[in-house]
Design an enzyme around this catalytic site. Structure first.
Site, PDB file in Angstrom:
ATOM      1  N   ASP A   7       0.855  -1.187   0.000  1.00  0.00           N
ATOM      2  CA  ASP A   7       0.000   0.000   0.000  1.00  0.00           C
ATOM      3  C   ASP A   7       0.891   1.238   0.000  1.00  0.00           C
ATOM      4  O   ASP A   7       2.040   1.201   0.468  1.00  0.00           O
ATOM      5  CB  ASP A   7      -0.918   0.019   1.215  1.00  0.00           C
ATOM      6  N   GLU A   9       0.747   5.805   0.433  1.00  0.00           N
ATOM      7  CA  GLU A   9       0.050   7.076   0.636  1.00  0.00           C
ATOM      8  C   GLU A   9       0.770   8.106  -0.214  1.00  0.00           C
ATOM      9  O   GLU A   9       1.990   8.001  -0.446  1.00  0.00           O
ATOM     10  CB  GLU A   9       0.042   7.478   2.109  1.00  0.00           C
ATOM     11  N   GLU A  52      -6.623  17.945   0.747  1.00  0.00           N
ATOM     12  CA  GLU A  52      -7.570  16.832   0.834  1.00  0.00           C
ATOM     13  C   GLU A  52      -6.847  15.526   1.116  1.00  0.00           C
ATOM     14  O   GLU A  52      -7.308  14.701   1.910  1.00  0.00           O
ATOM     15  CB  GLU A  52      -8.371  16.715  -0.465  1.00  0.00           C
ATOM     16  N   HIS A  57      -4.798  11.002   5.161  1.00  0.00           N
ATOM     17  CA  HIS A  57      -3.744  10.221   5.819  1.00  0.00           C
ATOM     18  C   HIS A  57      -3.094  10.921   7.015  1.00  0.00           C
ATOM     19  O   HIS A  57      -2.398  10.274   7.801  1.00  0.00           O
ATOM     20  CB  HIS A  57      -2.660   9.794   4.821  1.00  0.00           C
ATOM     21  N   HIS A 152      -6.054   6.904   7.166  1.00  0.00           N
ATOM     22  CA  HIS A 152      -5.375   5.962   6.278  1.00  0.00           C
ATOM     23  C   HIS A 152      -3.888   5.960   6.623  1.00  0.00           C
ATOM     24  O   HIS A 152      -3.293   7.013   6.847  1.00  0.00           O
ATOM     25  CB  HIS A 152      -5.551   6.375   4.818  1.00  0.00           C
ATOM     26  N   ASP A 157      -2.861  -0.351   6.854  1.00  0.00           N
ATOM     27  CA  ASP A 157      -3.741  -0.813   5.779  1.00  0.00           C
ATOM     28  C   ASP A 157      -3.251  -2.109   5.152  1.00  0.00           C
ATOM     29  O   ASP A 157      -4.053  -2.953   4.745  1.00  0.00           O
ATOM     30  CB  ASP A 157      -3.879   0.270   4.706  1.00  0.00           C
TER      31      ASP A 157
END
Length: 241
Positions: A7, A9, A52, A57, A152, A157
């Site tokens: 994963d 970010e 945003e 995160h 997040h 995750d």
């Protein structure tokens, strides 16, 4: 079978607009079991983070100021995923960012180093059409505790996604018999495989058969003719079963 749950970010939604990876996490599965090996890095993106994205995160540019750049960890990352099958939720998003980072370094795309990619979002949509299939929804559907996921984060995750993937594909366990689980032949002193004795078959005596018939009759009486054993026996007798 080696798999890597992965994963990322990012600073925004589109690498074509210059957005960068700010966190990458990978955890290892071997034969559907977590090994404890993982790779987790925060990265300095060398650019601003969209407001945003930061709300999603919670990672600030100030926090990332002293972190390595992607170029600094590229070799370690590629070595970790090399030869594995990747498991990613919404794979096109993460692969788009990873390949953009690698392209900046004149490195080959992720897919050329891995044994395929499983997109758990695509699989979830096929298994649960018309339902929400984001990570939170899948955790709820498969009774996985995600109470610690207020924002997040790539490492958390990946841990949740690993549990979701194993739960979603649990029916495949029977295909994953490991070599160490296979029965080991028993040998005698000469090293020859020991032969098992034939199993002894014990037949019921006439007294036991009569007692069994009496018990079934009592059950049939108490259940008002609903004894399944007698019904099955009758069906076998007339050939309808």
């Amino acid at each position: 079978m080696r798999q890597i749950v992965l994963d990322t970010e990012t600073t925004g939604l589109d690498p074509r607009q210059g957005h960068r990876i700010i966190e990458v996490a990978c955890i290892e599965l071997v034969n559907r079991r977590l090994t404890g090996k993982h790779l987790h890095k925060y990265l300095n993106p060398e650019r601003d983070i969209d407001a945003e994205a930061q709300r999603v995160h919670g990672i600030s540019l100030e926090f990332l100021a002293d972190k390595p750049k992607f170029a600094d960890i590229a070799d370690e990352f590629l070595e970790f995923i090399n030869g594995a099958e990747l498991i990613i939720h919404n794979a096109p998003f993460d692969l788009g960012f990873l390949n953009a980072e690698l392209d900046r370094l004149d490195r080959v795309p992720v897919e050329t180093l891995c044994q395929g990619v499983i997109d758990t979002l695509k699989e979830a949509k096929e298994r649960h059409p018309g339902k929400r299939n984001n990570l939170d929804a899948l955790c709820e559907r498969y009774a996985i505790d995600n109470s610690g996921r207020t924002l997040h984060g790539a490492l958390l995750d990946t841990e949740l996604l690993a549990e979701v993937y194993l739960a979603m594909t649990r029916g495949q366990n029977s295909l994953m018999i490991e070599a160490e689980d296979a029965p080991v032949p028993q040998c005698d002193a000469d090293g020859k495989a020991r032969q098992r004795k034939p199993l002894r078959v014990l037949l019921a005596s006439a007294t036991e058969e009569n007692e069994h018939a009496r018990l079934l009759a009592d059950i049939d009486k108490e259940s008002k003719g609903q004894c399944l054993w007698l019904a099955q026996a009758a069906a076998l007798a007339d050939g309808s079963a």
